[in-house]
Design a protein around this motif. Structure first.
Motif, mmCIF file in Angstrom:
data_model
loop_
_atom_site.group_PDB
_atom_site.id
_atom_site.type_symbol
_atom_site.label_atom_id
_atom_site.label_comp_id
_atom_site.label_asym_id
_atom_site.label_seq_id
_atom_site.Cartn_x
_atom_site.Cartn_y
_atom_site.Cartn_z
ATOM 1 N N LEU A 164 0.574 -1.261 0.185
ATOM 2 C CA LEU A 164 -0.200 0.306 -0.217
ATOM 3 C C LEU A 164 1.098 1.440 0.493
ATOM 4 O O LEU A 164 0.893 2.079 -0.324
ATOM 5 C CB LEU A 164 -0.854 0.276 1.226
ATOM 6 N N LEU A 165 1.913 0.938 0.914
ATOM 7 C CA LEU A 165 2.958 2.216 0.921
ATOM 8 C C LEU A 165 3.163 2.744 -0.506
ATOM 9 O O LEU A 165 3.611 3.383 -1.452
ATOM 10 C CB LEU A 165 3.714 2.201 2.180
ATOM 11 N N VAL A 166 3.818 1.398 -1.233
ATOM 12 C CA VAL A 166 4.875 1.192 -2.217
ATOM 13 C C VAL A 166 3.736 1.914 -2.856
ATOM 14 O O VAL A 166 3.986 2.817 -3.968
ATOM 15 C CB VAL A 166 5.583 0.349 -3.028
ATOM 16 N N ALA A 167 2.930 1.320 -3.282
ATOM 17 C CA ALA A 167 1.679 2.439 -4.315
ATOM 18 C C ALA A 167 1.219 3.898 -4.061
ATOM 19 O O ALA A 167 0.989 4.560 -5.254
ATOM 20 C CB ALA A 167 -0.203 1.073 -4.495
ATOM 21 N N LEU A 168 1.271 4.064 -2.591
ATOM 22 C CA LEU A 168 0.477 5.117 -2.918
ATOM 23 C C LEU A 168 1.730 6.617 -3.291
ATOM 24 O O LEU A 168 1.606 7.570 -3.513
ATOM 25 C CB LEU A 168 0.381 5.789 -1.627
ATOM 26 N N ARG A 169 3.062 5.612 -2.851
ATOM 27 C CA ARG A 169 4.615 6.543 -2.679
ATOM 28 C C ARG A 169 4.793 6.873 -4.716
ATOM 29 O O ARG A 169 4.950 8.080 -4.731
ATOM 30 C CB ARG A 169 5.648 6.695 -1.840
ATOM 31 N N ARG A 170 4.624 5.291 -5.167
ATOM 32 C CA ARG A 170 5.041 5.769 -6.826
ATOM 33 C C ARG A 170 4.097 5.597 -7.832
ATOM 34 O O ARG A 170 5.011 5.227 -8.501
ATOM 35 C CB ARG A 170 6.106 4.355 -6.335
ATOM 36 N N LYS A 171 2.738 5.693 -7.166
ATOM 37 C CA LYS A 171 1.523 5.566 -8.383
ATOM 38 C C LYS A 171 1.598 4.673 -9.200
ATOM 39 O O LYS A 171 1.044 4.860 -10.295
ATOM 40 C CB LYS A 171 1.875 6.781 -8.985
ATOM 41 N N ARG A 172 1.795 3.401 -8.375
ATOM 42 C CA ARG A 172 2.153 1.707 -9.200
ATOM 43 C C ARG A 172 0.949 1.144 -8.675
ATOM 44 O O ARG A 172 1.954 0.820 -7.115
ATOM 45 C CB ARG A 172 3.120 1.206 -9.318
ATOM 46 N N PHE A 173 -0.237 1.125 -8.912
ATOM 47 C CA PHE A 173 -0.889 0.611 -8.332
ATOM 48 C C PHE A 173 -1.266 -1.095 -8.432
ATOM 49 O O PHE A 173 -2.016 -1.624 -7.816
ATOM 50 C CB PHE A 173 -2.524 1.426 -8.274
ATOM 51 N N GLY A 174 0.028 -1.891 -9.913
ATOM 52 C CA GLY A 174 -0.113 -2.846 -10.217
ATOM 53 C C GLY A 174 0.403 -3.806 -8.339
ATOM 54 O O GLY A 174 0.270 -4.602 -8.984
ATOM 55 N N VAL A 175 0.966 -2.619 -7.664
ATOM 56 C CA VAL A 175 2.223 -3.125 -6.559
ATOM 57 C C VAL A 175 0.174 -4.027 -5.768
ATOM 58 O O VAL A 175 1.030 -5.103 -5.161
ATOM 59 C CB VAL A 175 2.522 -2.392 -6.029
ATOM 60 N N LEU A 176 -0.558 -4.090 -5.871
ATOM 61 C CA LEU A 176 -1.352 -3.704 -4.671
ATOM 62 C C LEU A 176 -2.369 -5.012 -5.048
ATOM 63 O O LEU A 176 -3.196 -5.828 -4.100
ATOM 64 C CB LEU A 176 -3.212 -2.801 -5.138
ATOM 65 N N ALA A 177 -1.943 -6.205 -6.017
ATOM 66 C CA ALA A 177 -2.003 -7.501 -6.147
ATOM 67 C C ALA A 177 -0.947 -8.218 -5.825
ATOM 68 O O ALA A 177 -1.624 -9.498 -5.861
ATOM 69 C CB ALA A 177 -2.364 -7.401 -7.957
ATOM 70 N N VAL A 178 -0.167 -7.650 -5.252
ATOM 71 C CA VAL A 178 0.880 -8.788 -4.676
ATOM 72 C C VAL A 178 1.007 -9.543 -3.486
ATOM 73 O O VAL A 178 0.206 -10.640 -3.542
ATOM 74 C CB VAL A 178 2.116 -7.825 -4.330
ATOM 75 N N PRO A 179 -0.439 -8.885 -2.339
ATOM 76 C CA PRO A 179 -0.713 -9.339 -1.239
ATOM 77 C C PRO A 179 -1.864 -10.940 -2.117
ATOM 78 O O PRO A 179 -1.849 -11.543 -1.223
ATOM 79 C CB PRO A 179 -1.553 -8.308 -0.595
ATOM 80 N N PHE A 180 -3.066 -10.252 -2.866
ATOM 81 C CA PHE A 180 -3.566 -11.105 -3.364
ATOM 82 C C PHE A 180 -3.232 -12.557 -4.560
ATOM 83 O O PHE A 180 -3.597 -13.722 -4.001
ATOM 84 C CB PHE A 180 -4.388 -10.340 -4.351
ATOM 85 N N VAL A 181 -1.300 -11.933 -4.752
ATOM 86 C CA VAL A 181 -0.942 -13.336 -5.240
ATOM 87 C C VAL A 181 -0.125 -14.271 -4.581
ATOM 88 O O VAL A 181 -0.570 -15.619 -4.529
ATOM 89 C CB VAL A 181 -0.260 -12.421 -6.771
ATOM 90 N N ALA A 182 -0.329 -13.432 -2.934
ATOM 91 C CA ALA A 182 0.502 -14.457 -2.251
ATOM 92 C C ALA A 182 -0.201 -14.758 -1.324
ATOM 93 O O ALA A 182 0.335 -15.973 -0.732
ATOM 94 C CB ALA A 182 1.746 -13.228 -1.000
ATOM 95 N N ILE A 183 -1.652 -14.531 -1.249
ATOM 96 C CA ILE A 183 -2.301 -15.345 -0.666
ATOM 97 C C ILE A 183 -2.841 -16.315 -1.175
ATOM 98 O O ILE A 183 -2.662 -17.287 -0.896
ATOM 99 C CB ILE A 183 -3.513 -14.354 -0.261
ATOM 100 N N ALA A 184 -3.015 -16.304 -2.642
ATOM 101 C CA ALA A 184 -3.161 -17.497 -3.230
ATOM 102 C C ALA A 184 -2.331 -18.643 -3.255
ATOM 103 O O ALA A 184 -2.179 -19.294 -3.544
ATOM 104 C CB ALA A 184 -3.576 -16.961 -4.992
ATOM 105 N N LEU A 185 -1.142 -18.306 -3.607
ATOM 106 C CA LEU A 185 -0.080 -18.900 -3.925
ATOM 107 C C LEU A 185 0.156 -20.027 -2.385
ATOM 108 O O LEU A 185 0.673 -20.855 -2.167
ATOM 109 C CB LEU A 185 1.452 -18.343 -3.748
ATOM 110 N N TYR A 186 0.144 -18.808 -1.456
ATOM 111 C CA TYR A 186 -0.106 -19.354 -0.017
ATOM 112 C C TYR A 186 -1.338 -20.573 -0.033
ATOM 113 O O TYR A 186 -0.913 -22.012 1.300
ATOM 114 C CB TYR A 186 -0.024 -19.067 1.218
ATOM 115 N N ILE A 187 -2.723 -20.442 0.099
ATOM 116 C CA ILE A 187 -3.354 -21.683 -0.239
ATOM 117 C C ILE A 187 -3.035 -22.704 -1.015
ATOM 118 O O ILE A 187 -3.160 -23.807 -0.896
ATOM 119 C CB ILE A 187 -4.668 -20.525 -1.075
#
Length: 60
Positions: A15-38
């Protein structure tokens, strides 16, 4: 419980990276991480993968 904190920290950092660098594709990383964990947790079940997935989706 530790994995919860790991995902919370990962989400906060993304969230911090997405807001500071205006790269909102980074917000998909937690969802991918949770899917990989499952998927990893399903693979760790000693039964065959397809049978495990069928069992999970047959639960009500």
């Amino acid at each position: 419980m530790v994995i919860l904190y790991v995902f919370l920290v990962l989400s906060g950092l993304c969230l911090l990276v997405a807001l500071r660098r205006k790269r909102f594709g980074v917000l998909a990383v937690p969802f991918v991480a949770i899917a990989l964990y499952i998927v990893a947790e399903i693979i760790l079940v000693p039964a065959p993968f397809i049978d495990t997935v069928k069992f999970i989706f047959s639960l009500q």
